[in-house]
Enzyme design. Structure first.
Site, mmCIF file in Angstrom:
data_model
loop_
_atom_site.group_PDB
_atom_site.id
_atom_site.type_symbol
_atom_site.label_atom_id
_atom_site.label_comp_id
_atom_site.label_asym_id
_atom_site.label_seq_id
_atom_site.Cartn_x
_atom_site.Cartn_y
_atom_site.Cartn_z
ATOM 1 N N ARG A 100 0.838 -1.194 0.000
ATOM 2 C CA ARG A 100 0.000 0.000 0.000
ATOM 3 C C ARG A 100 0.884 1.259 0.000
ATOM 4 O O ARG A 100 1.009 1.938 -1.005
ATOM 5 C CB ARG A 100 -0.948 -0.013 1.220
ATOM 6 C CG ARG A 100 -2.145 0.927 1.095
ATOM 7 C CD ARG A 100 -1.860 2.356 1.485
ATOM 8 N NE ARG A 100 -1.307 2.470 2.838
ATOM 9 C CZ ARG A 100 -0.751 3.587 3.307
ATOM 10 N NH1 ARG A 100 -0.694 4.662 2.552
ATOM 11 N NH2 ARG A 100 -0.244 3.617 4.518
ATOM 12 N N ASP A 101 1.543 1.524 1.107
ATOM 13 C CA ASP A 101 2.325 2.754 1.209
ATOM 14 C C ASP A 101 3.489 2.752 0.235
ATOM 15 O O ASP A 101 3.922 3.806 -0.243
ATOM 16 C CB ASP A 101 2.833 2.916 2.651
ATOM 17 C CG ASP A 101 3.342 4.325 2.924
ATOM 18 O OD1 ASP A 101 3.101 5.217 2.099
ATOM 19 O OD2 ASP A 101 3.995 4.539 3.963
ATOM 20 N N CYS B 253 8.224 9.388 1.068
ATOM 21 C CA CYS B 253 7.830 10.784 1.054
ATOM 22 C C CYS B 253 7.604 11.303 -0.350
ATOM 23 O O CYS B 253 8.556 11.604 -1.074
ATOM 24 C CB CYS B 253 8.920 11.606 1.725
ATOM 25 S SG CYS B 253 8.409 13.290 2.003
ATOM 26 N N ASN C 135 10.454 4.415 3.225
ATOM 27 C CA ASN C 135 10.008 3.933 4.517
ATOM 28 C C ASN C 135 11.136 3.176 5.214
ATOM 29 O O ASN C 135 12.147 2.836 4.610
ATOM 30 C CB ASN C 135 8.843 2.953 4.310
ATOM 31 C CG ASN C 135 7.515 3.665 4.142
ATOM 32 O OD1 ASN C 135 6.895 4.062 5.112
ATOM 33 N ND2 ASN C 135 7.086 3.851 2.901
#
Lengths: 316, 316
Positions: free
Chosen positions: A16-17, A243, A252
């Site tokens: 996801r991220d 980011c 991450n």
């Protein structure tokens, strides 16, 4: 000196991220393979996607299918992100074990990114909770407080505001709350101070720390958080994502680096790091051309560590 | 919760530990510029080179000249590495403020790398101390214990052996002792445990922690060390150097990332991080083609941080 926990959970949020900031859409079959391999490597909590409109984020359009697949793996705790009630209803239907509703403690970031104030997100969580209870679904509701250490738009974010949002989320019926350093402003001292207070407010309902490695401090921040008794951390394989406001910046916390740090601290995660490194190689091939992160994959596991792990496996 | 120090020192070792693993010889004029710019950015302890035979390490052949230049900068504490008495005598002559004698706690690494056992290094330190005292030189003697957390050749290194070596170095007349994770085996819990005991043995004579970022844990390790009261850390601009046994592996703790972490913890280092980032850009141009490290340079300082620093400067 603080006592460390004996166990911790690395929640894999790469699907996801990580993937949400990668343009080339990874086919569902490969995502399934990723989930299956992560499960085989011992990961037991995976965020598989996000219930947002497919036209906004085509990369995550297959989330319902991935939840269905992930739920076939015994003991796997499957989570998704949802921006609102509509997404939450899809999460309930999908059978996800947990849904995360992001809230931004920075008002400026909240308005720019979510088009809601933090209190409007809290109100949405209350509606999600009511809908969950009415539906009989068992999906846990997590309120995730982002930009908790600062924000690229607003600058400083007050700690009192973060804690106020946390209390409001709990009052609105969130089963869990978590804190994220969305843009890499956190340092370990700030983490220790904020997480200490968060634990005092939310106790065991304070669920997870989410750190970006934008400025190289993700693992130091995890270490500081461990000292406050938090035992669950989001991370992404190869550190992908991170980011969007700082292109090229480190992403991450990398799952494999985090697993290595925790293993070296005698904190059990159940993760087979060598298997995770093999999965990283595979995903790196799939995502050729994308910026990947992390340090362990270059150096590999120390030989003495591999021998130690092998003998530990033999004694099982 | 442990109390953090209010001040810490980043000892820049890029000109020695960094450059020694870089093949292209950096001209002396550029090294002088590096030292001058680091000094202008607020760095007050710099290891400028190593007194080893020039044929073994042509990169560091200009160490005496660099000490002489560095000593013209008021208040700069200048250190060098020396492998033996012969190097130490050159260090005394040069006027260096401190010389570091490396000792490897791993016997296998010690024999392979230094061609001496740890106890033979201790005996050499005793001879260096006697020579120093006889000569009237003021150069401090630091015994630096490497491979303190493990070794690529030997594997495990016993903590008791590290502490035995430390006591022996102190007994032999070392003014300072320090501990290095030469090959990136350390994790923060091991650092905390070992540094705690080292502080108990050596007190204020325990001088410095030296961490490589081989597996991404350098800054987490520094954080753990800070909790034990250690306030001096080796680091290299752009993280250059590091582990010669793992080509491509992340190098040393990056000075600029470390400065950012410490600033975020309200620990004063005297370093102007923006100036250090400009120096990094310059050195990166000089070392084009070499592998550089660190995270802060990509993302830059958070804007709120820069504003905070600017307003802090205005109040001076």
């Amino acid at each position: 000196m603080p006592v460390f926990p004996t166990e911790a959970v690395i929640r894999e949020v790469g699907l996801r991220d990580g993937l949400q900031s990668i343009r080339q859409v990874l086919p569902t079959s490969r995502k399934r393979e990723w989930i299956g391999d992560a499960y085989a490597a011992g990961q037991r909590e995976i965020e598989v996607g996000s219930f947002v409109p497919a036209r906004l984020l085509p990369q995550l359009a297959d989330t319902a299918e991935l939840v269905a697949f992930a739920k076939t793996l015994p003991g796997l705790f499957v989570s998704v992100l949802v921006p609102n009630l509509k997404g939450a209803e899809r999460a309930f239907e999908s059978g996800a074990d947990l849904l995360l509703v992001p809230l931004s403690a920075s008002h400026a970031h909240s308005l720019a990114n979510l088009r809601k104030t933090p209190d409007e997100v809290v109100a949405e969580v209350a509606r999600i909770r009511a809908a969950r209870d009415a539906s009989g679904a068992k999906t846990l509701i997590e309120g995730g407080i982002g930009t908790a250490f600062g924000c690229t738009i607003q600058g400083r974010v007050d700690r009192t505001e973060v804690l106020r949002c946390m209390q409001a989320l709990l009052d609105a019926g969130a089963d869990r709350v978590s804190i994220a350093d969305t843009v890499g402003h956190a340092g370990p001292r700030a983490v220790r101070d904020l997480f200490d207070e968060a634990r005092r407010i939310a106790g065991e309902r304070f669920w997870c720390g989410h750190f970006h490695d934008t400025r190289g401090l993700a693992l130091a921040n995890v270490y500081a958080a461990l000292e406050t008794g938090v035992t669950r951390f989001d991370a992404t394989l190869a550190g992908i994502g991170g980011c969007p406001h700082a292109p090229g910046a480190s992403g991450n916390a990398a799952s494999e680096d985090l697993a290595f740090m925790l293993a070296g601290m005698d904190i059990e995660t159940g993760v087979d790091i060598a298997a995770l490194l093999r999965l990283r190689e595979k995903v790196a091939r799939w995502l050729e051309g994308e910026t990947l992160h992390g340090a362990l994959w270059r150096a590999g596991l120390p030989e003495s560590f591999a021998r130690h792990a092998a003998s530990a496996a033999l004694t099982v």
